[in-house]
Design a protein around this motif. Structure first.
Motif, PDB file in Angstrom:
ATOM      1  N   GLN A  28       0.882  -1.368  -0.120  1.00 25.36           N
ATOM      2  CA  GLN A  28       0.016  -0.126   0.139  1.00 25.36           C
ATOM      3  C   GLN A  28       0.864   1.223   0.000  1.00 25.36           C
ATOM      4  O   GLN A  28       0.772   2.262  -0.836  1.00 25.36           O
ATOM      5  CB  GLN A  28      -0.809  -0.121   1.221  1.00 25.36           C
ATOM      6  CG  GLN A  28      -1.858   1.203   1.268  1.00 25.36           C
ATOM      7  CD  GLN A  28      -2.805   1.175   2.330  1.00 25.36           C
ATOM      8  OE1 GLN A  28      -2.880   0.169   3.089  1.00 25.36           O
ATOM      9  NE2 GLN A  28      -3.573   2.232   2.555  1.00 25.36           N
ATOM     10  N   THR A  46      -4.955   7.933   2.408  1.00 26.65           N
ATOM     11  CA  THR A  46      -4.877   6.880   2.747  1.00 26.65           C
ATOM     12  C   THR A  46      -6.020   6.459   4.069  1.00 26.65           C
ATOM     13  O   THR A  46      -6.199   7.343   4.777  1.00 26.65           O
ATOM     14  CB  THR A  46      -3.604   6.396   3.409  1.00 26.65           C
ATOM     15  OG1 THR A  46      -3.235   4.976   3.391  1.00 26.65           O
ATOM     16  CG2 THR A  46      -3.233   7.032   4.335  1.00 26.65           C
ATOM     17  N   ASP A  59      -8.579   1.662   0.934  1.00 24.76           N
ATOM     18  CA  ASP A  59      -7.369   1.778   1.294  1.00 24.76           C
ATOM     19  C   ASP A  59      -6.538   2.746   0.880  1.00 24.76           C
ATOM     20  O   ASP A  59      -5.917   3.778   1.505  1.00 24.76           O
ATOM     21  CB  ASP A  59      -6.773   0.514   0.454  1.00 24.76           C
ATOM     22  CG  ASP A  59      -7.059  -0.818   1.382  1.00 24.76           C
ATOM     23  OD1 ASP A  59      -7.576  -0.847   2.577  1.00 24.76           O
ATOM     24  OD2 ASP A  59      -6.888  -1.916   0.854  1.00 24.76           O
ATOM     25  N   SER A  60      -6.707   3.169  -0.346  1.00 25.10           N
ATOM     26  CA  SER A  60      -5.974   4.522  -1.185  1.00 25.10           C
ATOM     27  C   SER A  60      -6.876   5.034  -2.059  1.00 25.10           C
ATOM     28  O   SER A  60      -7.537   4.576  -2.839  1.00 25.10           O
ATOM     29  CB  SER A  60      -4.705   3.775  -1.894  1.00 25.10           C
ATOM     30  OG  SER A  60      -3.904   3.158  -1.085  1.00 25.10           O
TER      31      SER A  60
END
Length: 73
Positions: A28, A46, A59-60
């Protein structure tokens, strides 16, 4: 199974041996730090919260050249 080989071209050409990341967080972080280069997407956040209704997180999160959100899980 696809046998894709990777190469490092700095100072010559050498094959890069594949390895598993120690943790998902390593992957990540790598993707987020290089999102523009890898995907053409500007990194925004993030672990972005999806709010109380959905109760999850992304997540991103990034944005593409058209201003559209991009989710990387």
């Amino acid at each position: 199974m696809l046998d894709l080989k990777l190469y490092n071209t700095k100072g010559g050409v050498t094959e890069v041996m594949p390895r598993l990341a120690d943790a998902e967080a390593d992957v990540q972080s790598l993707v987020e730090a290089n999102m523009e280069t890898l995907l053409g997407v500007r990194f925004l956040a993030t672990e972005y919260s999806t709010g109380p209704v959905h109760g999850g997180r992304i997540d991103s999160l990034g944005i593409d050249e058209n201003g559209a959100p991009v989710v990387v899980e």
